[in-house]
Design an enzyme around this catalytic site. Structure first.
Site, short mmCIF file in Angstrom:
data_model
loop_
_atom_site.label_atom_id
_atom_site.label_comp_id
_atom_site.label_asym_id
_atom_site.label_seq_id
_atom_site.Cartn_x
_atom_site.Cartn_y
_atom_site.Cartn_z
N TYR A 107 0.55 -0.77 0.04
CA TYR A 107 -0.45 0.44 0.60
C TYR A 107 0.98 1.40 0.20
O TYR A 107 1.87 1.26 -0.32
CB TYR A 107 -0.85 -0.43 1.47
CG TYR A 107 -1.67 -1.12 1.37
CD1 TYR A 107 -3.11 -1.10 0.10
CD2 TYR A 107 -1.61 -2.72 2.08
CE1 TYR A 107 -3.68 -2.32 0.01
CE2 TYR A 107 -2.88 -3.45 1.79
CZ TYR A 107 -3.65 -3.81 1.01
OH TYR A 107 -4.38 -4.71 0.38
N ARG A 153 2.92 -1.11 10.56
CA ARG A 153 3.31 -2.68 9.91
C ARG A 153 3.95 -2.06 9.21
O ARG A 153 4.25 -1.50 7.77
CB ARG A 153 2.08 -3.06 9.95
CG ARG A 153 2.32 -4.42 9.67
CD ARG A 153 0.56 -5.06 9.13
NE ARG A 153 0.26 -6.66 9.77
CZ ARG A 153 -0.07 -6.92 8.97
NH1 ARG A 153 -0.69 -6.64 8.28
NH2 ARG A 153 -0.20 -8.36 9.70
N GLY A 169 -3.92 -14.64 12.62
CA GLY A 169 -4.67 -14.08 11.55
C GLY A 169 -5.90 -14.80 10.56
O GLY A 169 -6.57 -15.29 12.16
#
Length: 379
Positions: A187, A235, A327
């Site tokens: 991202y 992160r 996760g």
């Protein structure tokens, strides 16, 4: 003679930003595209996040939330922290998680060139006009190849930085315990760090030090917005959504990234890896989390194929991380910590629960059809 609890290291208390945590277990941020079309969190999201807190996770990190009403939204039905209505909609979620004794952290995200659904604009932007590899993710609502983004103008870079700061303030006002800056998985912040995506020749690109200018600016703006006592983490990853094989250019580059960002006013580093128990780079014995533990004096969260509690505990016991983020296994077992602590069996993840869309409605339908509970039933 008393028996040691199974996987006891996972249930030792820990500390981040001076706040004591009940255990070393973190819910990893996972995209669910289940907000209202206008980005407001829903009562269904409240129940979903509350389940993880009820299930024993010490920290719950939300899915990526978009930060502004321009280019940051990455998916349709993604939640945001870009306006007052979205901030207010998060408050019941925050209250529900805290009522179960967990902390909750909002992950702040800008989709950049990997955007595949944005209700505000019809184009994507990135450091440079470089299209991500491959095709959009159908289970997040995308279709076809990623378009080539437009290179951001200086004004747009500043606006993106301001968006992160404003979203962090809204998270603080909504009662979150902290924010996590999403600089992983391809991202926008990760694109600025990557030489593949960032081909700028101005002050925001070129050398690695210049490519780190944008994430450093975001960290500083967020810290200024929330003050010294609010938790701020970041992160990081090598892998991208569109390129799981991507790696940094060796140990020297990795250490430069970690030290540059670690010198900023952060409270923790969180690493997303394919397998957090394997070497991250040539010439490095352990994961990125383990490398950070060697080089920095900051709490570290490891994430990546740690659904097996023995693997997760091994990283803690061997001081290769301070916390572990779960996760996929948490999607199958929202009470992963309680199941592990009490010796209950863990359910395997069935990716059918994420199809055709990885949202909460499809998960609910799958659970009802298959009679699989998110929380352990009975003693």
């Amino acid at each position: 003679m008393s028996q040691t609890a199974p996987h006891a290291s996972l249930f030792e208390s820990g500390s981040i930003a001076g706040q004591r945590l009940a255990n070393r277990l973190v819910l990893a941020p996972m995209t669910r595209t289940s907000a209202e079309p206008d980005g407001r969190a829903t009562s269904r999201m409240r129940d979903y996040y509350r389940d993880f807190a009820r299930g024993g996770f010490g920290i719950v990190i939300t899915e990526g939330t978009y930060t502004d009403e321009c280019f940051s939204q990455g998916y349709l039905n993604q939640p945001g922290l870009a306006n007052a209505a979205q901030r207010q909609a998060w408050q019941p979620v925050v209250e529900a998680v805290k009522s179960e004794g967990a902390m909750i952290v909002a992950q702040l995200m800008h989709g950049g060139g990997q955007t595949q659904g944005n209700r505000f604009v019809n184009e994507t932007v990135a450091p440079s006009a470089v299209a991500p590899k491959g095709e959009m993710l159908g289970f997040y609502g995308g279709e076809g190849p990623y378009p080539t983004p437009r290179a951001m103008a200086e004004r747009e870079i500043i606006e993106a930085i301001d968006g992160f700061a404003a979203a962090a303030r809204r998270a603080q006002q909504a009662g979150f315990d902290g924010v996590e800056i999403h600089a992983a998985n391809g991202y926008l912040l990760d694109q600025f760090i990557s030489s593949d995506f960032n081909r700028r020749e101005d002050g925001w690109g070129g050398s690695l030090e210049k490519r780190l200018t944008f994430p450093v600016a975001v960290i500083r703006a967020v810290r200024e917005a929330v003050g010294p006592d609010f938790m701020v983490g970041i992160r990081l990853s090598q892998i991208k959504v569109t390129d799981p094989e991507y790696r940094w250019a060796g140990r020297e580059e990795a250490e430069c990234i970690l030290r540059t960002l670690g010198d900023e006013a952060l409270d923790y580093l969180h690493f997303s890896e394919i397998d957090a128990t394997t070497p991250a780079l040539e010439g490095v014995d352990g994961s990125l989390a383990a490398l950070a533990k060697e080089d920095l004096d900051l709490p570290v969260i490891a994430n990546g194929s740690l659904g097996d509690p023995a693997k997760a505990e091994g990283l803690i016991a061997n001081r290769q991380t301070d916390f572990v983020a779960i996760g996929k296994s948490a999607l199958a077992n929202r009470d992963w910590p309680k199941r592990v602590r009490h010796g209950h069996a863990l359910s395997e993840i069935d990716f059918a629960m994420l199809l055709p869309l990885a949202n909460l409605a499809n998960e609910d339908q799958w659970r009802e059809k298959n009679g699989v509970y998110a929380l352990h039933q009975g003693g």
